[in-house]
Write a protein that holds these residues in place. Structure first.
Motif, PDB file in Angstrom:
ATOM      1  N   GLY A 424       0.821  -1.212   0.000  1.00 48.09           N
ATOM      2  CA  GLY A 424       0.000   0.000   0.000  1.00 48.09           C
ATOM      3  C   GLY A 424       0.853   1.260   0.000  1.00 48.09           C
ATOM      4  O   GLY A 424       0.646   2.166  -0.814  1.00 48.09           O
ATOM      5  N   ARG A 425       1.829   1.305   0.902  1.00 47.66           N
ATOM      6  CA  ARG A 425       2.701   2.481   1.001  1.00 47.66           C
ATOM      7  C   ARG A 425       3.431   2.726  -0.322  1.00 47.66           C
ATOM      8  O   ARG A 425       3.744   3.860  -0.676  1.00 47.66           O
ATOM      9  CB  ARG A 425       3.759   2.259   2.083  1.00 47.66           C
ATOM     10  CG  ARG A 425       3.290   2.568   3.475  1.00 47.66           C
ATOM     11  CD  ARG A 425       4.375   2.113   4.442  1.00 47.66           C
ATOM     12  NE  ARG A 425       3.869   2.044   5.804  1.00 47.66           N
ATOM     13  CZ  ARG A 425       4.084   2.988   6.708  1.00 47.66           C
ATOM     14  NH1 ARG A 425       4.775   4.059   6.414  1.00 47.66           N
ATOM     15  NH2 ARG A 425       3.613   2.847   7.941  1.00 47.66           N
ATOM     16  N   ALA A 426       3.769   1.612  -1.027  1.00 47.75           N
ATOM     17  CA  ALA A 426       4.520   1.750  -2.272  1.00 47.75           C
ATOM     18  C   ALA A 426       3.590   2.063  -3.451  1.00 47.75           C
ATOM     19  O   ALA A 426       4.040   2.173  -4.590  1.00 47.75           O
ATOM     20  CB  ALA A 426       5.302   0.475  -2.533  1.00 47.75           C
ATOM     21  N   GLY A 427       2.287   2.145  -3.176  1.00 49.14           N
ATOM     22  CA  GLY A 427       1.341   2.524  -4.220  1.00 49.14           C
ATOM     23  C   GLY A 427       0.733   1.361  -4.978  1.00 49.14           C
ATOM     24  O   GLY A 427      -0.061   1.568  -5.888  1.00 49.14           O
ATOM     25  N   HIS A 428       1.088   0.114  -4.592  1.00 49.18           N
ATOM     26  CA  HIS A 428       0.504  -1.060  -5.269  1.00 49.18           C
ATOM     27  C   HIS A 428      -0.824  -1.412  -4.602  1.00 49.18           C
ATOM     28  O   HIS A 428      -0.975  -2.479  -4.000  1.00 49.18           O
ATOM     29  CB  HIS A 428       1.462  -2.251  -5.199  1.00 49.18           C
ATOM     30  CG  HIS A 428       2.802  -1.964  -5.770  1.00 49.18           C
ATOM     31  ND1 HIS A 428       3.004  -1.686  -7.092  1.00 49.18           N
ATOM     32  CD2 HIS A 428       4.022  -1.895  -5.187  1.00 49.18           C
ATOM     33  CE1 HIS A 428       4.290  -1.463  -7.317  1.00 49.18           C
ATOM     34  NE2 HIS A 428       4.928  -1.582  -6.161  1.00 49.18           N
ATOM     35  N   LEU A 429      -1.770  -0.488  -4.695  1.00 51.95           N
ATOM     36  CA  LEU A 429      -2.990  -0.626  -3.901  1.00 51.95           C
ATOM     37  C   LEU A 429      -3.892  -1.764  -4.340  1.00 51.95           C
ATOM     38  O   LEU A 429      -4.481  -2.442  -3.498  1.00 51.95           O
ATOM     39  CB  LEU A 429      -3.748   0.690  -3.952  1.00 51.95           C
ATOM     40  CG  LEU A 429      -3.548   1.437  -2.639  1.00 51.95           C
ATOM     41  CD1 LEU A 429      -3.425   2.901  -2.860  1.00 51.95           C
ATOM     42  CD2 LEU A 429      -4.675   1.104  -1.697  1.00 51.95           C
ATOM     43  N   LYS A 430      -3.976  -1.967  -5.644  1.00 52.33           N
ATOM     44  CA  LYS A 430      -4.872  -3.034  -6.122  1.00 52.33           C
ATOM     45  C   LYS A 430      -4.350  -4.399  -5.679  1.00 52.33           C
ATOM     46  O   LYS A 430      -5.114  -5.260  -5.260  1.00 52.33           O
ATOM     47  CB  LYS A 430      -5.037  -2.958  -7.636  1.00 52.33           C
ATOM     48  CG  LYS A 430      -5.962  -1.812  -7.983  1.00 52.33           C
ATOM     49  CD  LYS A 430      -6.270  -1.715  -9.428  1.00 52.33           C
ATOM     50  CE  LYS A 430      -7.166  -0.490  -9.643  1.00 52.33           C
ATOM     51  NZ  LYS A 430      -7.150  -0.024 -11.010  1.00 52.33           N
ATOM     52  N   LEU A 431      -3.027  -4.552  -5.765  1.00 51.87           N
ATOM     53  CA  LEU A 431      -2.417  -5.815  -5.327  1.00 51.87           C
ATOM     54  C   LEU A 431      -2.617  -6.006  -3.823  1.00 51.87           C
ATOM     55  O   LEU A 431      -2.970  -7.098  -3.360  1.00 51.87           O
ATOM     56  CB  LEU A 431      -0.920  -5.799  -5.670  1.00 51.87           C
ATOM     57  CG  LEU A 431      -0.136  -7.067  -5.370  1.00 51.87           C
ATOM     58  CD1 LEU A 431      -0.736  -8.262  -6.095  1.00 51.87           C
ATOM     59  CD2 LEU A 431       1.325  -6.896  -5.779  1.00 51.87           C
ATOM     60  N   ALA A 432      -2.444  -4.910  -3.072  1.00 59.78           N
ATOM     61  CA  ALA A 432      -2.627  -4.972  -1.616  1.00 59.78           C
ATOM     62  C   ALA A 432      -4.050  -5.394  -1.283  1.00 59.78           C
ATOM     63  O   ALA A 432      -4.282  -6.235  -0.404  1.00 59.78           O
ATOM     64  CB  ALA A 432      -2.310  -3.617  -0.991  1.00 59.78           C
ATOM     65  N   LEU A 433      -5.010  -4.828  -2.017  1.00 56.90           N
ATOM     66  CA  LEU A 433      -6.416  -5.160  -1.769  1.00 56.90           C
ATOM     67  C   LEU A 433      -6.676  -6.631  -2.094  1.00 56.90           C
ATOM     68  O   LEU A 433      -7.380  -7.329  -1.360  1.00 56.90           O
ATOM     69  CB  LEU A 433      -7.318  -4.251  -2.612  1.00 56.90           C
ATOM     70  CG  LEU A 433      -8.815  -4.433  -2.392  1.00 56.90           C
ATOM     71  CD1 LEU A 433      -9.210  -4.034  -0.983  1.00 56.90           C
ATOM     72  CD2 LEU A 433      -9.618  -3.624  -3.412  1.00 56.90           C
ATOM     73  N   ALA A 434      -6.075  -7.078  -3.210  1.00 62.49           N
ATOM     74  CA  ALA A 434      -6.257  -8.484  -3.598  1.00 62.49           C
ATOM     75  C   ALA A 434      -5.735  -9.410  -2.503  1.00 62.49           C
ATOM     76  O   ALA A 434      -6.362 -10.422  -2.179  1.00 62.49           O
ATOM     77  CB  ALA A 434      -5.534  -8.751  -4.911  1.00 62.49           C
ATOM     78  N   ILE A 435      -4.585  -9.058  -1.922  1.00 58.58           N
ATOM     79  CA  ILE A 435      -4.015  -9.882  -0.839  1.00 58.58           C
ATOM     80  C   ILE A 435      -4.986  -9.900   0.348  1.00 58.58           C
ATOM     81  O   ILE A 435      -5.290 -10.953   0.907  1.00 58.58           O
ATOM     82  CB  ILE A 435      -2.647  -9.310  -0.369  1.00 58.58           C
ATOM     83  CG1 ILE A 435      -1.641  -9.277  -1.511  1.00 58.58           C
ATOM     84  CG2 ILE A 435      -2.116 -10.074   0.854  1.00 58.58           C
ATOM     85  CD1 ILE A 435      -0.945 -10.560  -1.815  1.00 58.58           C
ATOM     86  N   ALA A 436      -5.495  -8.699   0.706  1.00 60.47           N
ATOM     87  CA  ALA A 436      -6.394  -8.596   1.861  1.00 60.47           C
ATOM     88  C   ALA A 436      -7.648  -9.442   1.649  1.00 60.47           C
ATOM     89  O   ALA A 436      -8.170 -10.041   2.590  1.00 60.47           O
ATOM     90  CB  ALA A 436      -6.768  -7.143   2.099  1.00 60.47           C
ATOM     91  N   ILE A 437      -8.127  -9.503   0.416  1.00 66.22           N
ATOM     92  CA  ILE A 437      -9.358 -10.263   0.145  1.00 66.22           C
ATOM     93  C   ILE A 437      -9.079 -11.762   0.070  1.00 66.22           C
ATOM     94  O   ILE A 437      -9.824 -12.573   0.614  1.00 66.22           O
ATOM     95  CB  ILE A 437     -10.011  -9.768  -1.170  1.00 66.22           C
ATOM     96  CG1 ILE A 437     -10.547  -8.344  -0.956  1.00 66.22           C
ATOM     97  CG2 ILE A 437     -11.136 -10.690  -1.615  1.00 66.22           C
ATOM     98  CD1 ILE A 437     -10.930  -7.631  -2.243  1.00 66.22           C
ATOM     99  N   LYS A 438      -7.951 -12.109  -0.575  1.00 69.02           N
ATOM    100  CA  LYS A 438      -7.707 -13.539  -0.830  1.00 69.02           C
ATOM    101  C   LYS A 438      -6.939 -14.254   0.265  1.00 69.02           C
ATOM    102  O   LYS A 438      -6.782 -15.473   0.218  1.00 69.02           O
ATOM    103  CB  LYS A 438      -6.939 -13.683  -2.148  1.00 69.02           C
ATOM    104  CG  LYS A 438      -7.827 -13.435  -3.360  1.00 69.02           C
ATOM    105  CD  LYS A 438      -7.039 -13.634  -4.627  1.00 69.02           C
ATOM    106  CE  LYS A 438      -7.840 -13.229  -5.848  1.00 69.02           C
ATOM    107  NZ  LYS A 438      -7.009 -13.078  -7.017  1.00 69.02           N
ATOM    108  N   MET A 439      -6.407 -13.510   1.247  1.00 64.64           N
ATOM    109  CA  MET A 439      -5.563 -14.175   2.264  1.00 64.64           C
ATOM    110  C   MET A 439      -6.351 -15.266   3.002  1.00 64.64           C
ATOM    111  O   MET A 439      -7.566 -15.146   3.184  1.00 64.64           O
ATOM    112  CB  MET A 439      -4.992 -13.158   3.255  1.00 64.64           C
ATOM    113  CG  MET A 439      -6.016 -12.362   4.021  1.00 64.64           C
ATOM    114  SD  MET A 439      -5.215 -11.076   4.982  1.00 64.64           S
ATOM    115  CE  MET A 439      -5.068 -11.922   6.538  1.00 64.64           C
ATOM    116  N   PRO A 440      -5.653 -16.343   3.411  1.00 63.88           N
ATOM    117  CA  PRO A 440      -6.368 -17.478   4.005  1.00 63.88           C
ATOM    118  C   PRO A 440      -6.964 -17.174   5.381  1.00 63.88           C
ATOM    119  O   PRO A 440      -7.801 -17.914   5.874  1.00 63.88           O
ATOM    120  CB  PRO A 440      -5.288 -18.565   4.111  1.00 63.88           C
ATOM    121  CG  PRO A 440      -3.990 -17.847   4.052  1.00 63.88           C
ATOM    122  CD  PRO A 440      -4.205 -16.602   3.274  1.00 63.88           C
ATOM    123  N   LEU A 441      -6.508 -16.089   6.017  1.00 62.31           N
ATOM    124  CA  LEU A 441      -7.049 -15.726   7.338  1.00 62.31           C
ATOM    125  C   LEU A 441      -7.993 -14.535   7.151  1.00 62.31           C
ATOM    126  O   LEU A 441      -7.918 -13.858   6.127  1.00 62.31           O
ATOM    127  CB  LEU A 441      -5.903 -15.303   8.276  1.00 62.31           C
ATOM    128  CG  LEU A 441      -4.763 -16.298   8.424  1.00 62.31           C
ATOM    129  CD1 LEU A 441      -3.476 -15.586   8.810  1.00 62.31           C
ATOM    130  CD2 LEU A 441      -5.132 -17.341   9.458  1.00 62.31           C
TER     131      LEU A 441
END
Length: 561
Positions: A424-441
């Motif tokens: 997120g800090r580096a500006g890769h927001l879409k990827l960050a969001l994808a991680i937050a949605i797809k993470m196993p926890l």
DNA sequence: TACGGTAGGC
């Protein structure tokens, strides 16, 4: 296969089921001579290391001495002293003179009692009391001491309470050790009235009885009661002081912890020197208070009294200097350690990360890996935090995706939090969001907050709105810090009506939130201030100084409204 | 004869 090796294999198959045959082959057993039972027993009485012990055991088997109960007893003793419970248990269960002596039952129960949530002590006890035909093998004071201690290491205190009943019925409670273990049992499970009752009814008490009772109150955060008990103690030892000091630390009362530390030094003079545990606690208090002068004083004490070689002390020193803002001194301590362990490395890595020195954190991390020191969850959290704060995206990604495969660590929600923050800090927001949605926890509030924070930096209004809708739905109204963030986010997007709504909601609940507190160390004394605090003896002078520092208008608003 | 009970950091 040469004859000697064939014999080794045969012995090994009998004793160890082939599990570590390779290491057995490389051992230097002398098969050509056959030591007699007396010699073997003499060898066992030296408490040999595990690999030699296995050789003696093999000799016992090959010479058909397995029915020699003295040798079997010694073997069990030795296996227990090398913490090889499985071997000891096999010999115990197949003892030539079954049932073994009460001493061996006690030793077995004691060994299992150190394992968390083990059922074995209670199961063994059940078997023991079922041996009605043997009047010589009956539970004694030792059995109950170990058994109750094992119950304090279980999730539930139920077994302990039942065993307390058996102890009373059999008249063992008058024994000091048994009584102390019962007090500790109730203290650990927070049943302080029961602990007190046992304490009051004991025919004699010692420093252990008092410390366990005191520790029970400290664990519950009842520090006033704990202090009262400490004041009543006939003798206090270093453990009693450690219990009180760590009790204060656990509930965030760092100033009280340090006051207590100094009281201990005053009271004990040279008779009772602070030990490793107390010094680690005192350093932790200094770190949390950012009390550099006191921290330095304790460091000088540590140097003077030869505590420098202790790993935990080094870890605490690194942490103290780092939290007090002197990262150079933290590194000096770290650099002086001959062979840093995982805790030393972790403390140093986290220190660099907190200071925004991600590349230094990464360098120490690589040094650690090169030295074959395996990182733990906290190390990885520390290094990911460093990468995140210093924009080391590639390095952070590499570490995050290797935690499982390289170091056998399943990323926890905190690791995901760091990783999402890094992206997120580096500006890769879409990827960050994808991680937050797809993470196993399940993503926690920290992760959503990291995303919101990134949206705010990069002004991603649409994405922020979507996340906000989700966050409001799930969390809004539960987390003060989150409301501030949401309010700031609305402000940065010029959504002033929403800002006002959030602020109103916050002020309605203000009385429920904890009061902010600040402190400063001046000449080794900590001065603590709360909101609207008028209690400081020099408050008038302080206000005058403040007056000169801030504008009159601002002063009027803040202090005289 | 041999075995007891209490404490800490990243």
């Amino acid at each position: 296969m040469p004859a000697i090796l064939r014999l080794k294999v045969q012995i090994f198959k009998q004793v160890f089921n082939f599990t570590t045959f390779h290491s057995f082959c490389s051992s230097r057993i002398n098969i050509s001579t056959n030591p007699d039972p007396k010699t073997l027993n003499h060898l066992l009485n030296q408490r040999p290391p595990l690999f030699q012990l296995k050789q003696v055991h093999a000799q016992v088997i090959t010479q058909s001495l397995s029915s020699n109960s003295t040798l079997v007893d010694s073997l069990i003793h030795c296996y227990l002293s090398t913490k090889s419970l499985t071997f000891a248990r096999t010999l115990f269960d197949e003892h030539p003179n079954y049932p073994p002596s009460i001493l061996l039952w006690n030793l077995m129960i004691r060994s299992y009692s150190k394992i968390l949530n083990s059922r074995e002590p209670v199961d063994l006890f059940r078997r023991l009391i079922g041996l009605e035909h043997d009047p010589l093998v009956v539970p004694d004071n030792y059995t109950f001491t170990f058994l109750i201690t094992s119950c304090t290491h279980q999730k539930s205190g139920l077994h302990g309470i039942i065993i307390h009943g058996i102890v009373i019925k059999n008249g063992h409670l008058s024994n000091l050790y048994v009584g102390n273990s019962v007090i500790n049992l109730y203290a650990v499970f927070g049943r302080l009235d029961d602990a007190r009752k046992v304490f009051d009814e004991m025919p004699e008490r010692d420093v252990f009885s008092w410390t366990s009772l005191l520790g029970g109150h400290a664990k519950q955060g009842e520090m006033e009661r704990a202090t009262e008990i400490a004041a009543m103690m006939p003798i206090r030892n270093m453990v009693s002081w450690a219990v009180i000091i760590s009790g204060f630390i656990d509930c965030g009362r760092y100033i009280d912890a340090l006051t207590c530390f100094h009281e201990m030094l005053r009271e004990s003079h040279d008779s009772l020197k602070p030990n490793e545990a107390v010094l680690v606690c005192a350093l932790s208090a200094c770190a949390n208070l950012e009390a550099l002068d006191q921290g330095k004083w304790i460091h000088a004490y540590i140097n003077k009294n030869g505590f420098t070689k202790m790993s935990n002390i080094s870890t605490a020193l690194i942490d103290m200097y780092s939290k007090c803002g002197i990262i150079r001194d933290a590194y000096r301590v770290f650099h002086s350690i001959t062979q840093p362990d995982v805790c030393n490395y972790t403390s140093m890595i986290s220190g660099f990360s907190d200071h925004g020195l991600g590349s230094n954190a990464l360098r120490v991390f690589h040094q650690m890996i090169a030295q074959n020191v395996t990182p733990n969850e906290l190390t990885l959290l520390g290094v990911l935090k460093g990468c995140s704060h210093s924009g080391l995206v590639e390095e952070g990604c590499f570490i995050f995706y290797k935690t499982d495969r390289y170091w056998n660590i399943e990323p926890k929600v905190e690791h995901y939090g760091c990783f999402v923050d890094l992206l997120g800090r580096a500006g890769h927001l879409k990827l960050a969001l994808a991680i937050a949605i797809k993470m196993p926890l399940d993503a926690d509030i920290v992760i959503w907050r990291a995303l919101l924070s990134a949206c705010r930096i990069y002004k991603y209004v649409n994405l922020a709105d979507k996340i906000l809708a989700y966050v409001e739905q799930g969390y809004f109204g539960h987390f003060n810090g989150n409301e501030v963030l949401i309010s700031n986010l609305y402000a940065s997007l010029s959504k002033w009506e929403r800002v006002s709504d959030v602020r109103k909601s916050m002020s309605k609940r203000e009385h429920k939130s904890s009061i902010g507190c600040s402190w400063i160390e001046v000449n080794g004394t900590i001065h603590e201030f709360r909101v609207d605090d008028q209690l400081h003896p020099q408050i008038g002078m302080l206000k005058d100084v403040l007056k000169s520092l801030i504008s009159d208008e601002m002063f009027e608003t803040e202090f005289h409204k």
